[in-house]
Design a protein around this motif. Structure first.
Motif, short mmCIF file in Angstrom:
data_model
loop_
_atom_site.label_atom_id
_atom_site.label_comp_id
_atom_site.label_asym_id
_atom_site.label_seq_id
_atom_site.Cartn_x
_atom_site.Cartn_y
_atom_site.Cartn_z
N SER A 149 15.52 7.84 23.62
CA SER A 149 15.49 9.20 24.12
C SER A 149 16.45 9.33 25.30
O SER A 149 16.87 8.34 25.88
CB SER A 149 14.05 9.51 24.58
OG SER A 149 13.97 10.77 25.17
N SER A 150 16.75 10.56 25.67
CA SER A 150 17.47 10.81 26.91
C SER A 150 16.42 11.00 28.02
O SER A 150 15.24 11.26 27.73
CB SER A 150 18.32 12.08 26.80
OG SER A 150 17.48 13.21 26.73
N VAL A 151 16.84 10.89 29.25
CA VAL A 151 15.92 11.09 30.38
C VAL A 151 15.35 12.50 30.34
O VAL A 151 14.15 12.70 30.53
CB VAL A 151 16.62 10.81 31.72
CG1 VAL A 151 15.75 11.25 32.90
CG2 VAL A 151 16.96 9.33 31.85
N ARG A 152 16.20 13.47 30.06
CA ARG A 152 15.75 14.86 30.02
C ARG A 152 14.68 15.08 28.94
O ARG A 152 13.66 15.73 29.17
CB ARG A 152 16.96 15.77 29.78
CG ARG A 152 16.62 17.22 29.84
CD ARG A 152 17.87 18.05 29.73
NE ARG A 152 17.50 19.45 29.74
CZ ARG A 152 18.36 20.41 29.86
NH1 ARG A 152 19.64 20.16 29.98
NH2 ARG A 152 17.96 21.66 29.85
N ARG A 184 11.40 13.36 30.00
CA ARG A 184 10.67 14.18 30.98
C ARG A 184 9.99 15.37 30.32
O ARG A 184 8.83 15.69 30.61
CB ARG A 184 11.63 14.68 32.06
CG ARG A 184 12.05 13.63 33.03
CD ARG A 184 12.96 14.24 34.06
NE ARG A 184 13.50 13.22 34.94
CZ ARG A 184 14.58 13.37 35.65
NH1 ARG A 184 15.26 14.50 35.62
NH2 ARG A 184 15.01 12.40 36.43
N TYR A 224 6.87 11.10 34.49
CA TYR A 224 7.35 9.72 34.57
C TYR A 224 6.95 9.10 35.90
O TYR A 224 6.44 7.98 35.94
CB TYR A 224 8.87 9.69 34.39
CG TYR A 224 9.42 8.29 34.42
CD1 TYR A 224 9.35 7.49 33.29
CD2 TYR A 224 9.99 7.76 35.57
CE1 TYR A 224 9.83 6.19 33.30
CE2 TYR A 224 10.48 6.48 35.59
CZ TYR A 224 10.40 5.69 34.46
OH TYR A 224 10.87 4.41 34.48
N ALA A 282 14.02 5.33 29.04
CA ALA A 282 14.32 6.36 28.05
C ALA A 282 15.16 5.79 26.91
O ALA A 282 14.87 6.04 25.73
CB ALA A 282 15.06 7.53 28.71
N ALA A 283 16.19 5.01 27.25
CA ALA A 283 17.05 4.43 26.22
C ALA A 283 16.25 3.50 25.31
O ALA A 283 16.43 3.52 24.09
CB ALA A 283 18.21 3.67 26.87
N THR A 342 14.93 1.15 35.20
CA THR A 342 15.15 2.52 35.66
C THR A 342 14.64 3.49 34.61
O THR A 342 14.39 3.11 33.46
CB THR A 342 16.64 2.79 35.91
OG1 THR A 342 17.32 2.71 34.64
CG2 THR A 342 17.24 1.79 36.89
N GLN A 343 14.54 4.74 35.01
CA GLN A 343 14.12 5.76 34.06
C GLN A 343 15.12 5.87 32.91
O GLN A 343 14.73 6.05 31.76
CB GLN A 343 13.97 7.10 34.77
CG GLN A 343 13.34 8.17 33.91
CD GLN A 343 13.04 9.44 34.69
OE1 GLN A 343 13.46 9.62 35.83
NE2 GLN A 343 12.30 10.32 34.08
N ASP A 344 16.40 5.71 33.20
CA ASP A 344 17.42 5.72 32.15
C ASP A 344 17.18 4.60 31.14
O ASP A 344 17.30 4.79 29.93
CB ASP A 344 18.82 5.55 32.75
CG ASP A 344 19.30 6.78 33.51
OD1 ASP A 344 18.91 7.90 33.13
OD2 ASP A 344 20.06 6.60 34.48
N GLN A 345 16.86 3.40 31.65
CA GLN A 345 16.64 2.26 30.77
C GLN A 345 15.38 2.44 29.92
O GLN A 345 15.38 2.10 28.74
CB GLN A 345 16.55 0.97 31.59
CG GLN A 345 17.86 0.59 32.24
CD GLN A 345 17.70 -0.50 33.28
OE1 GLN A 345 16.68 -0.59 33.97
NE2 GLN A 345 18.72 -1.34 33.40
#
Length: 131
Positions: A56-59, A62, A72, A51-52, A46-49
């Motif tokens: 980084s955070s998703v925000r 992006r 993304y 980013a992690a 996922t985008q969360d994974q």
């Protein structure tokens, strides 16, 4: 492919990465996102994974991608669409490609493939149709 090996898979992933690099040169962060997607494609990160994994955070991810002129979603579409196309061109059936890219079934993969490329997996000019 019955004779597929981890070594062959590694070569194919490396070739996909090189093809993507030649196709569109994203900035450094875009290239790092693409590398995570290629390496973890079978997990369907996922985008969360992603980013992690990049610390980084998703925000923030992006925002930084936007600063590079990328998004993304566009990187995912380009990376997975190209990877799927290469695997299909190598002769893998749609079901196997779907599995390798982390999809539960060929139907959901086919919908995503059409969203990425504007074509169905079977519409790539080959006679066989696995869906």
């Amino acid at each position: 492919m019955p004779t597929a090996s981890p070594e062959a898979a590694a070569v194919l992933l490396r070739e996909c990465a090189e093809l993507l690099q030649r196709r569109q040169n994203h900035g450094e962060l875009g290239a790092r996102v693409r590398e995570v997607l290629l390496r973890r494609a079978a997990e369907g990160p996922t985008q969360d994974q992603v980013a992690a994994e990049l610390g980084s955070s998703v925000r923030t991810l992006r925002r930084q991608l936007g600063e590079e002129g990328a998004s993304y979603r566009a990187i995912v579409a380009e990376t997975l669409g190209t990877m799927a196309g290469e695997l299909l061109d190598a002769g893998l059936p749609v079901e196997r490609v779907a599995h390798r890219l982390g999809y539960a079934d060929a139907s959901s993969f086919s919908v995503a493939f059409q969203r990425w490329t504007g074509r169905t997996p079977g519409g790539r000019g080959r006679e066989r149709r696995s869906v």
